[in-house]
Design an enzyme around this catalytic site. Structure first.
Site, PDB file in Angstrom:
ATOM      1  CB  SER A 176      67.186  36.426 -17.632  1.00 51.53           C
ATOM      2  OG  SER A 176      65.992  36.109 -18.362  1.00 51.53           O
ATOM      3  CG  HIS A 202      65.187  39.596 -19.193  1.00 51.64           C
ATOM      4  ND1 HIS A 202      65.962  38.810 -19.809  1.00 51.64           N
ATOM      5  CD2 HIS A 202      65.454  40.651 -19.505  1.00 51.64           C
ATOM      6  CE1 HIS A 202      67.002  39.400 -20.303  1.00 51.64           C
ATOM      7  NE2 HIS A 202      66.770  40.751 -20.092  1.00 51.64           N
ATOM      8  CG  ASP A 298      69.663  41.918 -22.161  1.00 54.10           C
ATOM      9  OD1 ASP A 298      70.319  42.798 -22.768  1.00 54.10           O
ATOM     10  OD2 ASP A 298      68.677  42.199 -21.323  1.00 54.10           O
TER      11      ASP A 298
END
Length: 363
Positions: A176, A202, A298
């Protein structure tokens, strides 16, 4: 003892965006807008006078291009920068270049109904400002990396790919905040005969194809945006399209790409947890999982599932992360076999593969 609020300077040529960002930021108790600037030349003076903790920076502005300003800023006075970008192909390329130059992360402006759209982004904006304020700021390398299209023997004679048995290795990666540069560093080191790689980073849908094309121009392996149903080949990396989950699937003895429009998981689509669970279910001990820099958790649950299914797992170490969030959570939950600096990860990965009886790779 009270904590001082995060001081934010907004740099954007749109008075509407400056006003909306000011309202969003000042609605939070832990941050405040200390100044606004319509262009980089005004921003330069306000940085000296106001000493902000974080800068929001528009990509395209008058008087001085946002990227030119960012490059000068990171060389002379490195500080956390959050880019504010439009959802266009041109802006996606410029934003990725900004991340290469040292920006921590980016948010996108809505194309229509800007006032309502920005309010919907309010949580993302404030979350990313909090992360940026704590992020490690890296000065870009002084050597300019020229981008040339790679030529291989494929230009003369196409490679023939054999049918793989169920022992074929597969690498899955999640990242991310800070991940675009971490992934570039990792993938550039991959040999042309590496196992197939699936990547969830992401990123909005307008950016993922540009990101994959950029990586493809730099790497020995081929990098592309993943397409549903395509076979996963050695020497290839597949990037999850924005707003779609990427999963590992099987068709007979072959690995194939599966894309899903299922609901967001861990607040994300694509989600690293979804990718890692699919690797646990469909590859088990033949998978290698890697979790890189990023905020939040995540991938932490999915990495534990991978490890419990027999996969080998790596996490990027704190020192080399821009944001030590996702790796930290994965380590805390017991899902990580090995913690490694980003620069060491390719060597350790292929050292482990060779220890399992795989052929030697030239990294």
């Amino acid at each position: 003892m009270s904590t001082q609020p995060i001081k934010v300077l907004i740099v954007d040529d749109s008075a509407l965006i400056r006003s909306l960002l000011t309202d969003i930021i000042n609605s939070q108790t832990d941050m405040e807008v200390v100044g606004v600037a319509p262009d980089p030349l005004v921003a330069r003076e306000k940085i000296k006078a106001l000493n902000p903790d974080v800068l929001t920076l528009d990509v395209e502005m008058p008087r001085m291009d946002g990227l030119v300003f960012l490059e000068k800023l990171m060389r002379l006075r490195p500080m956390p920068v959050l880019m504010v970008s439009s959802l266009t192909e041109k802006s996606s390329f410029l934003t990725l270049r900004a991340l290469e130059l040292g920006a921590v992360d980016f948010v996108t402006k809505p194309k229509i109904d800007i006032s309502r759209g920005m309010q919907e982004y309010a949580r993302e904006i404030t979350d990313k400002l909090r992360v940026a304020a704590k992020a490690r700021v890296r000065q870009p390398p002084h050597v300019h990396l020229s981008v040339e299209r790679k030529n291989t023997a494929d230009a003369v004679l196409p490679m023939e790919h054999r049918t793989f048995s169920s022992t074929e290795k597969i690498i899955v990666i999640g990242a991310s905040t800070g991940g675009t540069e971490a992934l570039k560093s990792f993938l550039v080191a991959m040999p042309a005969d590496s196992p197939g790689i699936l990547i969830t980073q992401h990123m909005p849908e307008a950016f993922t194809r540009t990101f994959a094309q950029r990586l493809n121009s730099l790497c020995r392996i081929s990098v592309k945006e993943a397409e549903h149903g395509e076979r996963i080949l050695p020497g290839h990396a597949y990037v999850a399209p924005g707003n779609r989950h990427l999963l590992l699937a099987r068709s007979g003895a072959n690995y194939v790409v599966e894309l899903s429009d299922g609901p967001p998981v861990s607040r994300h689509r694509p989600s690293v947890d979804v990718l890692f669970r699919s690797a646990a279910n469909r590859a088990g001990r033949n998978a290698v999982g890697i979790i890189m820099t990023g905020m939040g958790d995540d991938g932490a649950a999915g990495m534990l599932e991978m490890r419990e299914a027999g996969a080998y797992t790596f996490a990027q170490d704190e020192k080399s992360c821009v944001v030590f969030g996702m790796p930290k959570e994965a380590i805390a939950r017991g899902g990580v076999d090995e913690v490694a600096p980003l620069g060491e990860m390719p060597r350790r990965l292929f050292g482990w593969l060779e220890s399992q009886g795989n052929r030697a790779f030239r990294v």
